[in-house]
Scaffold this motif. Structure first.
Motif, short mmCIF file in Angstrom:
data_model
loop_
_atom_site.label_atom_id
_atom_site.label_comp_id
_atom_site.label_asym_id
_atom_site.label_seq_id
_atom_site.Cartn_x
_atom_site.Cartn_y
_atom_site.Cartn_z
N ALA A 330 0.83 -1.21 0.00
CA ALA A 330 0.00 0.00 0.00
C ALA A 330 0.86 1.26 0.00
N ASN A 331 1.94 1.26 0.79
CA ASN A 331 2.81 2.43 0.86
C ASN A 331 3.52 2.68 -0.46
N MET A 332 4.07 1.63 -1.05
CA MET A 332 4.81 1.80 -2.30
C MET A 332 3.89 2.20 -3.45
N LEU A 333 2.67 1.66 -3.46
CA LEU A 333 1.70 2.08 -4.48
C LEU A 333 1.30 3.54 -4.27
N MET A 334 1.15 3.95 -3.01
CA MET A 334 0.79 5.33 -2.70
C MET A 334 1.90 6.28 -3.16
N VAL A 335 3.12 5.94 -2.82
CA VAL A 335 4.26 6.78 -3.19
C VAL A 335 4.41 6.86 -4.70
N GLY A 336 4.06 5.78 -5.39
CA GLY A 336 4.17 5.76 -6.85
C GLY A 336 2.96 6.31 -7.56
N GLY A 337 1.96 6.81 -6.81
CA GLY A 337 0.79 7.42 -7.44
C GLY A 337 -0.26 6.45 -7.90
N TRP A 338 -0.20 5.19 -7.45
CA TRP A 338 -1.16 4.17 -7.84
C TRP A 338 -2.19 3.91 -6.76
N PHE A 339 -2.12 4.66 -5.67
CA PHE A 339 -3.02 4.48 -4.53
C PHE A 339 -3.23 5.84 -3.88
N PRO A 340 -4.43 6.11 -3.34
CA PRO A 340 -4.65 7.41 -2.71
C PRO A 340 -3.69 7.66 -1.54
N VAL A 341 -3.43 8.91 -1.25
CA VAL A 341 -2.53 9.27 -0.15
C VAL A 341 -3.20 8.94 1.17
N VAL A 342 -2.64 7.97 1.87
CA VAL A 342 -3.13 7.55 3.18
C VAL A 342 -1.92 7.42 4.11
N GLY A 343 -2.16 7.45 5.41
CA GLY A 343 -1.06 7.40 6.37
C GLY A 343 -0.60 5.99 6.67
N VAL A 344 -0.11 5.28 5.66
CA VAL A 344 0.41 3.93 5.85
C VAL A 344 1.93 3.98 5.75
N PRO A 345 2.66 3.67 6.83
CA PRO A 345 4.12 3.69 6.77
C PRO A 345 4.67 2.46 6.06
N LEU A 346 5.90 2.55 5.57
CA LEU A 346 6.58 1.41 4.98
C LEU A 346 7.32 0.68 6.10
N PRO A 347 6.90 -0.54 6.45
CA PRO A 347 7.50 -1.25 7.58
C PRO A 347 9.02 -1.31 7.50
N ILE A 349 11.21 0.79 7.21
CA ILE A 349 11.88 1.83 6.43
C ILE A 349 11.45 3.22 6.90
N SER A 350 10.16 3.43 7.11
CA SER A 350 9.65 4.73 7.54
C SER A 350 9.97 4.98 9.02
N TYR A 351 10.10 6.26 9.36
CA TYR A 351 10.30 6.66 10.76
C TYR A 351 8.98 6.54 11.51
N GLY A 352 9.02 5.96 12.70
CA GLY A 352 7.82 5.83 13.53
C GLY A 352 8.02 4.79 14.61
N GLY A 353 7.87 5.20 15.87
CA GLY A 353 8.17 4.31 16.99
C GLY A 353 7.18 3.19 17.18
N SER A 354 5.89 3.53 17.29
CA SER A 354 4.86 2.52 17.55
C SER A 354 4.76 1.53 16.40
N SER A 355 4.83 2.04 15.18
CA SER A 355 4.75 1.18 14.00
C SER A 355 5.91 0.19 13.97
N LEU A 356 7.11 0.65 14.26
CA LEU A 356 8.28 -0.22 14.25
C LEU A 356 8.20 -1.26 15.36
N ALA A 357 7.74 -0.84 16.54
CA ALA A 357 7.61 -1.77 17.66
C ALA A 357 6.64 -2.89 17.34
N VAL A 358 5.49 -2.53 16.76
CA VAL A 358 4.48 -3.54 16.41
C VAL A 358 4.99 -4.46 15.31
N SER A 359 5.65 -3.89 14.31
CA SER A 359 6.16 -4.70 13.20
C SER A 359 7.20 -5.71 13.68
N LEU A 360 8.15 -5.25 14.51
CA LEU A 360 9.19 -6.16 15.00
C LEU A 360 8.60 -7.17 15.99
#
Length: 400
Positions: A330-347, A349-360
């Protein structure tokens, strides 16, 4: 030499890049974390220097986030994955209380309340993602264990809808969609009747259309995605800048730290649009490497799910793979213009504490599922044999 001995001989003497699926998952995630850490610094040092008088502000915080994430990974890897099923009620109560607290006393940024200040900044909606997977895995495995078919409408769906509504109220539509969407994908992978699966897909599409009609700004994002240059200085600005960043990277990229879009041209360059900076500085080769790593994660994650020793482990592993890879796509499609802009981080790779903690933490649980289902020759135990390491590989003898 008969067939069985020949297979044993080939397996014994053949070289393997990964000794087992768990080692593969761990290696892939470590590589993504290294790439992510480099990219976080490269994409944020301009913003950090401008507002905090040091280029290392976001890098130092990212280092703390990685440490916390590693702790979550080890917790997930060491705790028997069956225990999470028995803790669902307690986890649900904590997450719901936090989601309600966000709406009341949450930190507001750009008109949205998504964070709680608890000494450290926490985003409770991120933890709801993993909770939703636990809930759906428990339902599906309970139906499979008694030989019953999964149903599209079930009691647990009401619990998921409650989480969806609380997160949507922040508002955080992307995370709310994941909290409801990933369990629906897990349901589609279950033994639910084929006709019911088709009905579920139709209802998901219909619900998306209704939401766009009831909330015009979401429909506007879809229309902007179709033609961002129509309003390139306003609603389409972020997508246009992202596409320019990707295109300017070419095949080889501008070089680490040399990208120009992070100089206040591309908003959220170190968070949601971190992949655009990665493409600009590392080109097609860097982007392809990241895509390849997520593809490998999908493959080895699916292998762990397929070999899990019970239905709960299988569907839980499948849900974790869907969550991480789904966000990445979803993030890569969004960044490439193939998906609407939504707040989905790239696991990873993107900066974000809670997201990284949950992913790991989720990767740790996936690791534990693989550990429990590992064959005897690669089984990780609390006290491994002296002649093998924790991954089941022979130890080298020391020369005295």
């Amino acid at each position: 030499m008969n067939g069985e001995k020949l297979r044993d001989f080939k397996e014994k003497h053949s070289w393997k890049f990964w000794m087992n699926d768990r080692e593969a998952i761990l290696g892939i995630v470590v590589l993504l974390l290294i790439i992510g850490t480099i990219n976080v610094f490269s994409s944020s040092f301009v913003l950090s220097e401008t507002y905090y008088d040091t280029p290392y502000f976001f890098l130092s915080r990212h280092g703390i986030n990685v440490f916390v994430g590693c702790v979550c990974f080890f917790v997930g890897a060491l705790v028997d994955y069956h225990r999470w099923r028995s803790w669902i009620v307690g986890i649900f109560a904590i997450v719901v209380i936090m989601l309600i607290a966000v709406l009341v006393v949450g930190v507001e940024v750009n008109g949205a309340k998504r964070w709680l200040q608890l000494g450290i900044t926490v985003q409770p909606a991120e933890f709801a993602k993993m909770l939703a997977i636990f809930i759906e895995a428990a339902y599906i495995s309970s139906r499979v264990s008694i030989g019953g078919k999964c149903q599209m409408l079930h009691a647990q769906l009401g619990v998921l809808l409650l989480l969806f509504i609380l997160i949507e109220r922040e508002p955080d539509g992307a995370t709310a969609a994941l909290v409801l969407g990933v369990p629906m994908c897990m349901l589609l992978m279950s033994n639910m009747a084929r006709q019911m699966k088709l009905t579920l897909i139709g209802m998901i599409v219909l619900a998306g259309g209704v939401i766009c009609i009831l909330q015009p700004y979401r429909l506007n994002r879809v229309l902007t995605m179709l033609n961002p240059w129509q309003d390139a200085t306003d609603s389409g600005y972020q997508i246009v800048q992202s596409l320019q960043a990707i295109g300017s990277g070419g095949f080889w990229g501008m070089g680490l730290g040399q990208g120009i879009s992070k100089y206040h041209y591309l908003p959220e360059a170190h968070t949601d649009f971190a992949f655009a900076i990665l493409c600009q500085e590392n080109g097609f080769l860097g982007a392809f490497a990241v895509i390849l790593l997520f593809g490998a994660f999908t493959y080895y994650g699916a292998r762990i799910a397929a070999t899990a020793k019970d239905a709960y482990g299988q569907i839980l592993a499948a849900g974790i793979v869907c969550l991480i890879v789904g966000q990445a796509v979803a993030n890569m499609l969004m960044v490439g213009g193939w998906f609407p802009v939504v707040g989905v981080p790239l696991p990873f790779i993107s900066y974000g504490g809670s997201s990284l903690a949950v992913s790991l933490g989720a990767v740790g649980i996936l690791f534990n599922i693989g550990h429990k289902s590992a064959p005897p020759k690669t089984l990780v135990t609390s006290a491994p044999p002296k002649n093998v390491d924790v991954f089941g590989r022979p130890r080298l003898k020391r020369i005295k």
